[in-house]
Design a protein around this motif. Structure first.
Motif, PDB file in Angstrom:
ATOM      1  N   UNK A  87       0.851  -1.188   0.000  1.00 13.98           N
ATOM      2  CA  UNK A  87       0.000   0.000   0.000  1.00 13.98           C
ATOM      3  C   UNK A  87       0.891   1.245   0.000  1.00 13.98           C
ATOM      4  N   UNK A  88       0.365   2.391  -0.485  1.00 11.32           N
ATOM      5  CA  UNK A  88       1.187   3.613  -0.588  1.00 11.32           C
ATOM      6  C   UNK A  88       1.878   3.993   0.707  1.00 11.32           C
ATOM      7  N   UNK A  89       1.185   3.874   1.845  1.00 14.80           N
ATOM      8  CA  UNK A  89       1.779   4.265   3.111  1.00 14.80           C
ATOM      9  C   UNK A  89       2.980   3.394   3.456  1.00 14.80           C
ATOM     10  N   UNK A  90       2.866   2.095   3.192  1.00 13.36           N
ATOM     11  CA  UNK A  90       3.976   1.185   3.459  1.00 13.36           C
ATOM     12  C   UNK A  90       5.146   1.477   2.524  1.00 13.36           C
ATOM     13  N   UNK A  91       4.861   1.776   1.243  1.00 14.21           N
ATOM     14  CA  UNK A  91       5.938   2.117   0.299  1.00 14.21           C
ATOM     15  C   UNK A  91       6.706   3.350   0.778  1.00 14.21           C
ATOM     16  N   UNK A  92       5.956   4.324   1.302  1.00 13.39           N
ATOM     17  CA  UNK A  92       6.588   5.542   1.796  1.00 13.39           C
ATOM     18  C   UNK A  92       7.515   5.236   2.974  1.00 13.39           C
ATOM     19  N   UNK A  93       7.088   4.349   3.870  1.00 11.14           N
ATOM     20  CA  UNK A  93       7.923   3.994   5.017  1.00 11.14           C
ATOM     21  C   UNK A  93       9.181   3.250   4.576  1.00 11.14           C
ATOM     22  N   UNK A  94       9.060   2.438   3.519  1.00 14.15           N
ATOM     23  CA  UNK A  94      10.245   1.764   2.977  1.00 14.15           C
ATOM     24  C   UNK A  94      11.237   2.794   2.458  1.00 14.15           C
ATOM     25  N   UNK A  95      10.727   3.770   1.700  1.00 14.47           N
ATOM     26  CA  UNK A  95      11.590   4.814   1.151  1.00 14.47           C
ATOM     27  C   UNK A  95      12.255   5.633   2.245  1.00 14.47           C
ATOM     28  N   UNK A  96      11.561   5.824   3.359  1.00 14.38           N
ATOM     29  CA  UNK A  96      12.106   6.592   4.482  1.00 14.38           C
ATOM     30  C   UNK A  96      13.053   5.767   5.352  1.00 14.38           C
ATOM     31  N   UNK A  97      13.143   4.471   5.065  1.00 15.06           N
ATOM     32  CA  UNK A  97      14.009   3.610   5.857  1.00 15.06           C
ATOM     33  C   UNK A  97      13.425   3.212   7.194  1.00 15.06           C
ATOM     34  N   UNK A  98      12.122   3.400   7.368  1.00 13.47           N
ATOM     35  CA  UNK A  98      11.503   3.081   8.653  1.00 13.47           C
ATOM     36  C   UNK A  98      11.190   1.595   8.788  1.00 13.47           C
ATOM     37  N   UNK A  99      11.000   0.902   7.664  1.00 10.27           N
ATOM     38  CA  UNK A  99      10.716  -0.535   7.695  1.00 10.27           C
ATOM     39  C   UNK A  99      11.572  -1.233   6.641  1.00 10.27           C
ATOM     40  N   UNK A 100      11.735  -2.534   6.848  1.00  3.57           N
ATOM     41  CA  UNK A 100      12.436  -3.384   5.876  1.00  3.57           C
ATOM     42  C   UNK A 100      11.387  -4.069   5.015  1.00  3.57           C
ATOM     43  N   UNK A 101      11.660  -4.171   3.718  1.00  3.71           N
ATOM     44  CA  UNK A 101      10.677  -4.763   2.804  1.00  3.71           C
ATOM     45  C   UNK A 101      11.229  -6.038   2.193  1.00  3.71           C
ATOM     46  N   UNK A 102      10.453  -7.132   2.323  1.00  2.00           N
ATOM     47  CA  UNK A 102      10.751  -8.378   1.632  1.00  2.00           C
ATOM     48  C   UNK A 102       9.705  -8.554   0.535  1.00  2.00           C
ATOM     49  N   UNK A 103      10.164  -8.449  -0.710  1.00  2.00           N
ATOM     50  CA  UNK A 103       9.255  -8.483  -1.847  1.00  2.00           C
ATOM     51  C   UNK A 103       8.992  -9.918  -2.287  1.00  2.00           C
ATOM     52  N   UNK A 104       7.754 -10.174  -2.686  1.00  5.84           N
ATOM     53  CA  UNK A 104       7.415 -11.475  -3.238  1.00  5.84           C
ATOM     54  C   UNK A 104       6.508 -12.283  -2.335  1.00  5.84           C
ATOM     55  N   UNK A 105       6.339 -13.555  -2.693  1.00  9.75           N
ATOM     56  CA  UNK A 105       5.469 -14.441  -1.919  1.00  9.75           C
ATOM     57  C   UNK A 105       6.130 -14.835  -0.606  1.00  9.75           C
ATOM     58  N   UNK A 106       5.305 -15.149   0.368  1.00  7.82           N
ATOM     59  CA  UNK A 106       5.782 -15.507   1.705  1.00  7.82           C
ATOM     60  C   UNK A 106       6.735 -16.690   1.659  1.00  7.82           C
ATOM     61  N   UNK A 107       7.825 -16.584   2.442  1.00  6.76           N
ATOM     62  CA  UNK A 107       8.784 -17.664   2.609  1.00  6.76           C
ATOM     63  C   UNK A 107       8.973 -17.941   4.102  1.00  6.76           C
ATOM     64  N   UNK A 108       9.037 -19.196   4.499  1.00  7.68           N
ATOM     65  CA  UNK A 108       9.180 -19.516   5.927  1.00  7.68           C
ATOM     66  C   UNK A 108      10.409 -18.896   6.575  1.00  7.68           C
ATOM     67  N   UNK A 109      11.503 -18.710   5.792  1.00  9.73           N
ATOM     68  CA  UNK A 109      12.702 -18.151   6.417  1.00  9.73           C
ATOM     69  C   UNK A 109      12.531 -16.678   6.795  1.00  9.73           C
ATOM     70  N   UNK A 110      11.420 -16.039   6.374  1.00  9.31           N
ATOM     71  CA  UNK A 110      11.147 -14.676   6.833  1.00  9.31           C
ATOM     72  C   UNK A 110      10.989 -14.628   8.366  1.00  9.31           C
ATOM     73  N   UNK A 111      10.617 -15.772   8.951  1.00  8.77           N
ATOM     74  CA  UNK A 111      10.383 -15.834  10.393  1.00  8.77           C
ATOM     75  C   UNK A 111      11.669 -15.847  11.210  1.00  8.77           C
ATOM     76  N   UNK A 112      12.798 -16.124  10.563  1.00  3.70           N
ATOM     77  CA  UNK A 112      14.055 -16.253  11.293  1.00  3.70           C
ATOM     78  C   UNK A 112      14.407 -14.934  11.991  1.00  3.70           C
ATOM     79  N   UNK A 113      14.730 -15.020  13.264  1.00  2.54           N
ATOM     80  CA  UNK A 113      15.174 -13.856  14.015  1.00  2.54           C
ATOM     81  C   UNK A 113      14.068 -12.939  14.507  1.00  2.54           C
ATOM     82  N   UNK A 114      12.806 -13.316  14.285  1.00  2.61           N
ATOM     83  CA  UNK A 114      11.699 -12.449  14.713  1.00  2.61           C
ATOM     84  C   UNK A 114      11.197 -12.855  16.100  1.00  2.61           C
ATOM     85  N   UNK A 115      10.656 -11.873  16.817  1.00  3.23           N
ATOM     86  CA  UNK A 115      10.078 -12.124  18.131  1.00  3.23           C
ATOM     87  C   UNK A 115       8.609 -12.485  18.026  1.00  3.23           C
ATOM     88  N   UNK A 116       7.928 -11.806  17.149  1.00  3.45           N
ATOM     89  CA  UNK A 116       6.512 -12.145  16.933  1.00  3.45           C
ATOM     90  C   UNK A 116       6.136 -11.810  15.493  1.00  3.45           C
TER      91      UNK A 116
END
Length: 479
Positions: free
Chosen positions: A46-75
């Motif tokens: 969504x536009x708001x999320x794209x803006x946060x990516x550009x601002x460096x506020x969030x990390x973006x993983x593009x594409x379909x969900x992968x189980x290794x996205x869960x590595x290192x996360x708390x929740x």
């Protein structure tokens, strides 16, 4: 099984949000506010999320969900539109011992995101285990209205001085009494008045003395609006719930008084329609007596305290006697009665100004500038004028206001028994007599008053002939 309530510290901790839509954006915003390091994974954002990516506020993983996205996360929060995908994310998270929330799907979730009232550092969370989110929303609204926004600032101040307070007041009873003073006394009042430096000085001065400060009384001049309890401001509702004593006008409706603290002392003051009369000096004396006794006093007035409500006189008295006070505005009758009758007080085509006028006695009529009041392209909102309709009509017409000027006379505005009488200025006294209009009533005079015939939406609409009869005749003619 009931949920185990838990407030998680996510500051600088990695959290995964799967999904790129508006729901994911809302969840991400809450996580960012908590200081989390958020990764968002989705094919598109969504536009708001794209803006946060550009601002460096969030990390973006593009594409379909992968189980290794869960590595290192708390929740993990699953916010996709696909329940099978959400179920897969939840299963992968559970295997890795991650806490997982699937939006709007308690069965797949290992934790719920509660409804939140934020007065940081105070947080109030409400959960129904996902069973009744609409009820939770209603409860949140109710609690939100009761919690003073200044509580957050008060808690932050108390947090900074906690060690000094504990060192100064080691006795448990004195410790508790000091915190009672901190909440009920001048520090909290100054924070509500947006004076944080003065509030902190009060706290520092109190800590310089080993004795716990004595409770000091205060006065809140509160506008109750025109009668409908739904028009009370949130601040007025909070004041009523904190009051020890309520000095209220005779016109305050019972439904409004029912919202007040149950054990508050209620004293009726003021007058109604020339009946029992409490002199202003007696009201001043009551305010002073109860404030000096350390009580929180609400002086509850119909409408707004500063619009024909003698609030200015009472404020002068309180200042002269060094009594702490605050003023809570209310919706004045002109605004409320006009709105409930479908009358805009201003209109580009008809009225570029509004005059609020009181006509509660003959003496007040003698002080009015009739030539100014009779001008066209303005709206007159006349308070307390039912007993002087003959004089009002004569003076306005004599000074140039046309007898065909529309009026709307609203009796018991915003209450269930509201009646709105419409017509032309020249017919006003006769129509009011015919329909037995009585106080309290507000007169709106000017071209905008004609809007009531078409836009009226609340209570009974009267006219000449009565509007409901005209409507029935229209139906009969059409048949």
């Amino acid at each position: 099984m009931p949920l185990y309530p838990l407030f998680a510290d996510l500051n600088d901790r990695h959290v995964l949000v799967v999904g790129g839509g508006d729901v994911a954006a809302r969840k991400t915003a809450m996580l960012l506010k908590a200081g989390a390091k958020v990764t968002v994974g989705a094919p598109v954002l969504a536009p708001e999320l794209r803006e946060w990516v550009q601002q460096g506020r969030i990390i973006y993983k593009s594409g379909a969900y992968q189980p290794d996205w869960l590595d290192g996360t708390w929740l993990v929060i699953a916010a996709t539109r696909s329940r099978p995908l959400n179920a897969r994310i939840a299963a992968d998270g559970h295997v890795r011992q991650r806490l997982v929330n699937v939006v709007d799907d308690p069965a797949l979730s290992s934790f719920q995101v509660p409804a939140l009232i934020d007065r940081s550092p105070l947080l109030v969370a409400i959960s129904s285990h996902g069973a009744a989110p609409m009820l939770v929303r209603r409860l949140r609204e109710r609690i939100e209205s009761l919690l003073d926004p200044a509580l957050g600032s008060l808690l932050q101040l108390a947090q900074r001085y906690r060690a000094r307070i504990r060192a100064r007041h080691t006795d448990h009873t004195q410790h508790r009494r000091f915190y009672d003073w901190l909440h009920d006394g001048p520090v909290h009042a100054l924070l509500r008045a947006a004076q944080p430096l003065h509030a902190e000085r009060q706290l520092v001065a109190a800590l310089a003395d080993r004795a716990v400060p004595k409770a000091t009384g205060s006065i809140a001049l509160v506008g109750a609006g025109p009668g409908d309890p739904g028009l009370l401001t949130l601040r007025a509702l909070r004041a009523l719930n904190e009051a020890d004593v309520i000095l209220h006008d005779a016109l305050i409706s019972e439904p409004i008084l029912d919202l007040a603290r149950r054990d508050a002392l209620r004293i009726t003051v003021g007058k109604r329609g020339g009946g029992t009369h409490t002199p202003q000096a007696s009201i001043h004396a009551l305010m002073l007596e109860h404030a000096r006794a350390g009580q929180r006093v609400v002086r509850l007035k119909g409408g707004d305290p500063f619009v024909f409500g003698r609030g200015g006189e009472e404020l002068e008295f309180l200042r002269a006697h060094n009594v702490s006070y605050e003023v809570v505005p209310g919706i004045t009758a002109a605004l409320a009665c006009a709105a409930y009758s479908g009358v805009p007080l201003t209109h580009r085509d008809h009225a570029q100004s509004v005059r609020l006028v009181t006509a509660h006695c003959g003496q007040s009529l003698n002080t009015l500038d009739w030539s100014e009041l009779a001008r066209e392209r303005q709206t007159l909102a006349i308070y307390m004028g039912v007993g002087q309709l003959d004089e009002l009509t004569q003076e306005l017409i004599a000074h140039g206001r046309g007898g065909d000027t529309p009026f709307a006379l609203i009796e018991n505005g915003t209450l269930p028994q509201q009646r709105t009488l419409t017509g032309k200025l020249g017919d006003l006294p006769a129509l009011a007599t015919r329909h037995a209009i009585s106080a309290p009533a507000l007169l709106i005079l000017g071209e905008v008053a004609a809007q009531a015939d078409a836009a009226h939406w609340y209570g009974e609409l009267l006219g000449d002939p009565p509007q409901h009869l005209a409507y029935l005749r229209t139906l009969a003619d059409a048949a």
